[in-house]
Enzyme design. Structure first.
Site, mmCIF file in Angstrom:
data_model
loop_
_atom_site.group_PDB
_atom_site.id
_atom_site.type_symbol
_atom_site.label_atom_id
_atom_site.label_comp_id
_atom_site.label_asym_id
_atom_site.label_seq_id
_atom_site.Cartn_x
_atom_site.Cartn_y
_atom_site.Cartn_z
ATOM 1 N N GLU A 1 -1.724 -11.057 -10.763
ATOM 2 C CA GLU A 1 -1.411 -9.655 -11.067
ATOM 3 C C GLU A 1 -0.469 -9.036 -10.037
ATOM 4 O OE1 GLU A 1 -5.696 -8.447 -13.063
ATOM 5 O OE2 GLU A 1 -5.315 -7.983 -10.975
ATOM 6 N N ARG B 1 3.638 -4.841 -6.642
ATOM 7 C CA ARG B 1 4.642 -4.528 -5.616
ATOM 8 C C ARG B 1 5.803 -5.530 -5.606
ATOM 9 N NH1 ARG B 1 3.123 -1.976 -0.850
ATOM 10 N NH2 ARG B 1 0.980 -2.657 -1.249
ATOM 11 N N TYR C 1 -0.560 4.691 5.280
ATOM 12 C CA TYR C 1 -0.821 3.311 5.740
ATOM 13 C C TYR C 1 -0.028 2.944 6.990
ATOM 14 C CZ TYR C 1 -1.786 2.950 0.664
ATOM 15 O OH TYR C 1 -2.206 3.138 -0.621
ATOM 16 N N CYS D 1 4.622 20.640 4.979
ATOM 17 C CA CYS D 1 3.989 21.310 6.113
ATOM 18 C C CYS D 1 2.953 20.412 6.768
ATOM 19 C CB CYS D 1 3.373 22.619 5.635
ATOM 20 S SG CYS D 1 4.644 23.728 5.057
#
Ligand SMILES: Cc1ncc(COP(=O)(O)O)c(C=O)c1O
Ligand SMILES: N[C@@H](CCCC[NH3+])C(=O)O
Length: 468
Positions: free
Chosen positions: A318, A321, A366, A393
């Site tokens: 699967e 990315r 991350y 912000c």
């Protein structure tokens, strides 16, 4: 100390050097090819992707924008399909999904993995055959499961014991038999960021092999007349380069597969080894080609199967990315450039762009590293160590923590960040009421919007007011 961009200051005593792996580009007007989609190149300082000059694309579509190189996406999808010949390859929609992309996935012969009703809806809207869909999720609700079963989703990956009860009830009501996989946790500490590792024991996904929950789930699925157990599923995490975690997981999952045959007399026909293949965000990363990954994974599985004396089950993977990540870059416009003097006399150049953590939260979430380049003009100004930040912000609103940019970087410049195809648009938010950027697909000199930019009306549409 001076905070102006004097030529060569980056190399002066006290200048910031950045992390050890980062060095000023040999040619600031060229790309590092391993970080960019296949058709990307520089032409007189202009970034060109899919035959389209990004500056021209911006003139029409504005910034920030995700620029998706369709040929690159398709080529990577095919590289997985062909490299993993004999496997089923499920593109992990969570990395990025829209109807155009779902269509490309189907056209290139891949299956599709969805993990929510929204992703399922997009896949079906794109005309993907439900039989080629897998359905994931640690907390699928009764209505979500019912819809997935009713639509004829090819396989549902069971992630909890209660889900088995729900599915048993739904399949009885609908009088159908639903193929399922059982997602197991193999107790592996994958070498990746803690937030994206998924096979150690103390996290929410899967059913533990060690505790016996996985075997319990298998027995319950086998006992449910409306469920057909296709096999075990293991996904150890994301952005992983090192095969050792995968090897340990494969050994443990295959051992359970063999035990099921021994103790329950059931030879499961399939096994899914998950996704998680790493990509190059910076020059630190050195990903493998799909065919090499396939050879390595098959070697590991075959070795284990021989040791256990079992047939190799039909395998699937699967990747998300590794297919979409490198296909896309994000283009921003520089708004402000602020040299900030640090203790010790060095200067960090803060380059603020017109997006940030709302279109790429991965740096903040991350500690991800990215790179970037000037996209709309050439420059031979001596490099400065820059930090590219967003307009939100939050002090942690960083897009690219460290990059050498030409010292004359200025408001109005275009900056492009490569490898933003995965988990950027799909994790984008409306923080500070930001409008999520469009995805513009480029191919053969043509740009077309496949996800349009949000508008203020989109935001206001959900704000029903005090009377609501
Ligand atoms: C079950 C499952 N499969 C596949 C993937 C895709 O991972 P990646 O995009 O790293 O290939 C994920 C995300 O980590 C996942 O949770
Ligand atoms: N969203 C994560 C990966 C998690 C994948 C889903 N299990 C990332 O950006 O790296």
């Amino acid at each position: 100390m001076s905070t102006t961009h004097e030529a060569g200051w980056a190399h002066a005593p006290g200048a910031l050097r950045g992390p050890a792996w980062l060095s000023p580009p040999a040619d600031p007007n060229a790309l590092v090819p391993s970080l960019w989609s296949r058709t990307a190149h520089k032409r007189d300082g202009d970034l060109v992707v899919g035959g389209v000059a990004v500056a021209d694309l911006v003139a029409e579509h504005n910034t920030p924008a995700y620029v998706l190189d369709e040929d690159d996406f398709r080529a990577r999808a095919r590289a997985f399909r062909d490299g993993f010949a004999g496997y089923d390859v499920y593109y992990a929609a969570k990395a990025f999904l829209c109807t155009a992309v779902a269509g490309w996935v189907a056209e290139e012969g891949l299956h599709l993995d969805v993990c929510s009703d929204g992703e399922l809806t997009v896949a079906l809207r794109a005309g993907v055959d439900p039989a080629r869909l897998g359905y994931h999720g640690n907390n699928k609700t009764h209505p979500e499961l019912r819809r997935a079963v009713a639509e004829g989703v090819g396989r549902i990956v069971v992630d909890s014991l209660v889900e088995i009860e729900r599915l048993a009830q739904i399949t009885a009501e609908l009088d159908v038999v639903q193929p399922v996989m059982v997602r197991v946790t193999a107790g592996v500490e994958a070498h990746t960021h803690e937030y994206i590792a998924t096979a150690h024991e103390d996290q929410k996904f899967g059913l533990s092999i060690t505790s016996g929950d996985a075997m319990d789930a298998v027995r319950r699925v086998l006992a449910a007349p409306g469920l057909r157990l296709q096999g075990l599923h293991s996904h150890i995490g994301s952005q992983i380069f090192d095969a050792s975690g995968f090897e340990v997981a494969a050994r443990r999952v295959l051992a359970l597969h063999a035990r099921i045959a021994d103790e329950l007399g059931v030879t499961l026909p399939e096994m899914d080894l998950g996704g998680g293949f790493g990509i190059a965000y910076t020059t630190q990363d050195d990903p493998s080609e799909p065919a090499d990954l396939a050879a390595e994974m098959t070697r590991i599985v075959d070795h284990e199967c021989r040791a256990l004396g079992i047939e190799r089950p039909h395998l699937s993977i699967e990747p998300g990315r590794a297919i979409v990540g490198p296909s896309t870059c994000t283009v921003y416009t520089v708004g402000t450039v602020k040299p900030v003097a640090l203790d010790g006399g060095a200067v960090r150049t803060y380059v603020s762009v017109d997006g940030g953590m709302s279109d790429n939260v991965r740096t903040a979430l991350y500690d991800a590293d990215y790179s970037c380049t000037l996209a709309g003009r050439a420059s031979d100004a001596p490099p400065v160590l820059a930090r590219v930040v967003g307009k939100h912000c939050e002090a942690g609103d960083v897009v690219v923590r460290d990059e050498f940019l030409p010292g004359d970087v200025r408001p109005g410049d275009l900056l492009a960040v490569p490898a933003t195809g995965a988990y950027c648009r799909s994790m984008a938010s409306n923080y500070n009421h930001a409008l999520r950027p469009p995805v513009v697909a480029v191919r053969d000199g043509r740009a077309r919007v496949i996800v349009r930019r949000e508008t203020v009306d989109d935001l206001l549409a959900t704000d029903v007011g005090a009377a609501g």
